[in-house]
Every structure is written in C-alpha cells, then in structure tokens.
Design an enzyme around this catalytic site. Structure first.
Site, PDB file in Angstrom:
ATOM      1  N   SER A 128     -28.000  63.718  43.237  1.00 14.10           N
ATOM      2  CA  SER A 128     -28.319  64.789  42.290  1.00 14.10           C
ATOM      3  C   SER A 128     -27.105  65.612  41.848  1.00 14.10           C
ATOM      4  CB  SER A 128     -29.404  65.701  42.872  1.00 14.10           C
ATOM      5  OG  SER A 128     -30.615  64.986  42.955  1.00 14.10           O
ATOM      6  N   LYS A 146     -41.214  69.075  49.608  1.00 16.02           N
ATOM      7  CA  LYS A 146     -41.894  69.326  48.331  1.00 16.02           C
ATOM      8  C   LYS A 146     -43.171  70.167  48.491  1.00 16.02           C
ATOM      9  CE  LYS A 146     -39.917  65.389  45.930  1.00 16.02           C
ATOM     10  NZ  LYS A 146     -40.121  64.207  45.077  1.00 16.02           N
ATOM     11  N   ASN A 151     -40.923  69.802  42.840  1.00 15.62           N
ATOM     12  CA  ASN A 151     -39.552  69.289  43.020  1.00 15.62           C
ATOM     13  C   ASN A 151     -38.519  70.140  42.281  1.00 15.62           C
ATOM     14  OD1 ASN A 151     -39.860  68.542  40.334  1.00 15.62           O
ATOM     15  ND2 ASN A 151     -38.852  66.573  40.595  1.00 15.62           N
ATOM     16  N   GLY A 175     -49.878  53.027  47.163  1.00 15.88           N
ATOM     17  CA  GLY A 175     -49.615  54.235  47.946  1.00 15.88           C
ATOM     18  C   GLY A 175     -50.488  55.379  47.478  1.00 15.88           C
ATOM     19  N   GLY A 232     -47.716  61.694  48.832  1.00 13.57           N
ATOM     20  CA  GLY A 232     -47.188  62.670  47.880  1.00 13.57           C
ATOM     21  C   GLY A 232     -46.491  62.029  46.695  1.00 13.57           C
ATOM     22  N   ASN A 290     -54.153  51.693  48.617  1.00 20.02           N
ATOM     23  CA  ASN A 290     -53.487  52.254  49.791  1.00 20.02           C
ATOM     24  C   ASN A 290     -53.901  51.491  51.040  1.00 20.02           C
ATOM     25  OD1 ASN A 290     -51.643  54.222  50.714  1.00 20.02           O
ATOM     26  ND2 ASN A 290     -53.330  55.312  51.705  1.00 20.02           N
ATOM     27  N   LYS A 326     -57.560  58.061  51.471  1.00 18.70           N
ATOM     28  CA  LYS A 326     -56.608  58.828  50.660  1.00 18.70           C
ATOM     29  C   LYS A 326     -56.657  58.413  49.194  1.00 18.70           C
ATOM     30  CE  LYS A 326     -52.767  59.452  53.712  1.00 18.70           C
ATOM     31  NZ  LYS A 326     -51.317  59.243  53.753  1.00 18.70           N
ATOM     32  N   MET A 339     -40.092  52.972  43.463  1.00 19.74           N
ATOM     33  CA  MET A 339     -39.537  54.322  43.331  1.00 19.74           C
ATOM     34  C   MET A 339     -38.278  54.517  44.176  1.00 19.74           C
ATOM     35  SD  MET A 339     -42.570  57.028  43.076  1.00 19.74           S
ATOM     36  CE  MET A 339     -44.000  56.792  42.063  1.00 19.74           C
TER      37      MET A 339
END
Ligand code: ATR
Length: 301
Positions: A34, A83, A104, A143, A146, A167, A172, A244
C-alpha cells in the site's frame, strides 16, 4: 523475513508538519504494497502526503487508531485482522461499509471518524478493466467470511444472472444469502448458497460459471477450496478464475489453468481499492489525475 523499516513505520503526524499523514494498519504489515501504491498516486496527482505503516498488537487497534488521529493523522487503510475493529471504531459508516460488515478505509472530518469499504468496488473495477462482463453473468463466490461479504454488494449491483456463494460450512453462506436477499431481488439476481461439497454433485451445481472468485483463506496455506470433482463441474474454458490473494499462483489458479480457463490474482483489486481510498481522502476531483492501471503495470513489472 524482512525486518521492518522503522522510518517507514513511523507515522506520528506531529513529525510531518505541513504534510498530511496516512497509514495502513494491519498485523503483520511488513509485506504491504500500500505505501508504494499511494506514493505513486500522490506523484501522479501532485499531492504532498506521507503514507506509513502501523502494526498494533492484535488487541490494540482502537488505541493505535485513536492516537494516530489524535496526533493529526488524516486517514487510514485497514487490513487483516482489523477490518471489524475499524468498523467499530468509526463514528459514521457509509452504507456500503454497513453492507460489507467491515471497514478498510477511515478518515477524519469535522472531528468525526468516517468508515467506508472500497474492497468490493475495487474488485468490480479490476474485473471490468480485465474485460470481464458481469452483467447477466454466472458468478460463483467461494467463501463466506469477511472477504466474501465485502464484495457481494458491489457484485450484485452489476446485475449478474446469478451469484452462488459456496462455503465449506453451509450456515455462513445461508446467512449471507439472507442478508443480501433484498438487494439481489431488486437487481433481479438469483442469489443462492451451496456447500463446497455440493459443488461436487453435478445435479446440485447449478451451472458452469463465467466467473469464479476465491475469497476463502485456503490460498494462504497453499490449498484450494475445490476438489477435482468440483473443478470438473464448475469450469469451462471460457471461465475466468479470480483469486483475491496476490503475489503468487495459488492452487486454485492452477486448477483453473488446467481447465483452460483464464486466471487473475488480486493485485488489481488491491490497487483499485487503494484508488478509491485515495479519492475519498484527497477529493473525487483527482479521479482523472490518477491512473490505477498504470500503477498496477508498474507493480507487475
Ligand atoms: P476473511 O475475513 O479473510 O474472509 P474469515 O472470516 O476467517 O476470513 O473467513 C475465511 C473463509 O475461508 C471462510 O469462508 C472459510 O470457510 P469456513 O467458514 O467453513 O471456515 C474459508 N476457508 C478457510 N480455509 C479453507 C480451506 N482450507 N478450504 C476451504 N475454505 C476455507
């Protein structure tokens, strides 16, 4: 292991008089790209700012964030595992941060801390920039933690034909389907939950998919969430597989390549979510002054 550079870590805003100070906060944080990304945006948009790194102890996010903002810090990016702490820390949440269930990006305005989530918008922009059509597409999201929750809203807003959340444990994914049911209905998207095991059964797997996104943590331990049988059911050569995770070719990406699918890691998402944070902090009028795709190309070169 890279030793942390103390100068880089130093984010005490009182040491940077006349310069707006920002920081990315996570634990661990030594690996972060970042600061490099924001330094490049600041150069492109001719902004004078300092962007450092903060690594509070696991239970000390709120203390670190408070002292950062009290000392004059302007804004903060927040990454794993903070987060949810960042969401709790913010006085005001944007609607997409509420939907994402996590924050974020933080900034201070009129003595109030604002929280947003730019992850989902970043993912969608990276996919579109890579030529992936989302409207009327069939999307499988792997998934239900979060990372997955953060991107569901922006994906639904693109009006895909369907979004299946799969998932390991079913409860979830079911919860997320309930949470996003209204948005899915308003966008006319078929939103469904599956277990990873159900993907192995061709009769309960609804489609091959145009886009399969890995938002599980499996890649971090060099595993794929998908069995060989699931891979056989869900990929066709025209599929696009997106992980990701960035900086490595994951087991999930390898499976997709073997089926002839195109693949991408999540570096573009990282750059695009950073671009949104930069504009929230420095002003939307700078949107034409920054070039996230050029920054991404530099990072890849
Ligand atoms: P994050 O905030 O990064 O999403 P999380 O909330 O802990 O982290 O969620 C991790 C996700 O990765 C979950 O969907 C988890 O599945 P479970 O809900 O069944 O635990 C998934 N996950 C982690 N390791 C996995 C693995 N080896 N195979 C498949 N799924 C995995």
């Amino acid at each position: 292991m890279n030793p942390l550079n103390p100068a880089d870590l130093h984010t005490d805003p009182s040491l940077f008089v006349g310069t707006d100070v920002y920081a990315v906060t996570g634990n661990p944080i030594s690996h972060t790209k970042s600061p490099d990304i924001h330094r490049r945006f600041a150069e492109q948009a001719k902004q004078k700012m300092h962007y450092g790194r903060l690594q509070p102890d696991i239970n000390a996010f709120a203390v670190a964030a408070k002292s950062f903002f009290d000392a004059g810090g302007k804004g903060m990016n927040v990454t794993v595992p903070f987060k949810l702490d960042a969401q709790a820390f913010a006085d005001v949440l944007t609607s997409r941060a509420q939907l994402a269930g996590a924050v974020n990006t933080l900034w201070i305005k009129d003595s109030k801390i604002y929280g947003d989530n730019t992850d989902g918008a970043g993912l969608v922009r990276d996919l579109l920039a890579q030529g992936i059509a989302l409207h009327q597409s069939r999307i499988l999201l792997l998934g239900a933690g979060g990372a997955a929750r953060g991107v569901i809203g922006p994906l639904l807003q693109q009006s895909p034909k369907c979004l299946v959340i799969a998932n390991r444990s079913n409860a979830k994914a079911d919860e997320l389907v309930k949470l996003f049911a209204d948005l899915a209905a308003s966008q006319e998207v078929a939103l469904e939950a599956r277990t990873l095991l159900e993907l192995e059964n061709a009769t309960t797997t609804p489609y091959p998919f145009d886009l399969i996104i890995n938002a599980t943590a499996a890649g971090l331990i060099d595993e794929s969430p998908l069995s060989a049988q699931a891979v056989a059911n869900i990929f066709v050569p025209s599929s696009f597989a997106y992980d990701m995770v960035y900086g490595k070719s994951t087991a999930f990406m390898q499976q997709a390549l073997q089926k002839g699918a195109r693949v991408s890691d999540g570096l573009g998402m990282l750059v695009e979510q950073a671009a949104d944070a930069f504009l929230l902090w420095r002003g939307e009028q700078l949107a034409t002054a920054i070039d996230p795709r050029a920054v991404l190309a530099k990072l890849r070169s």
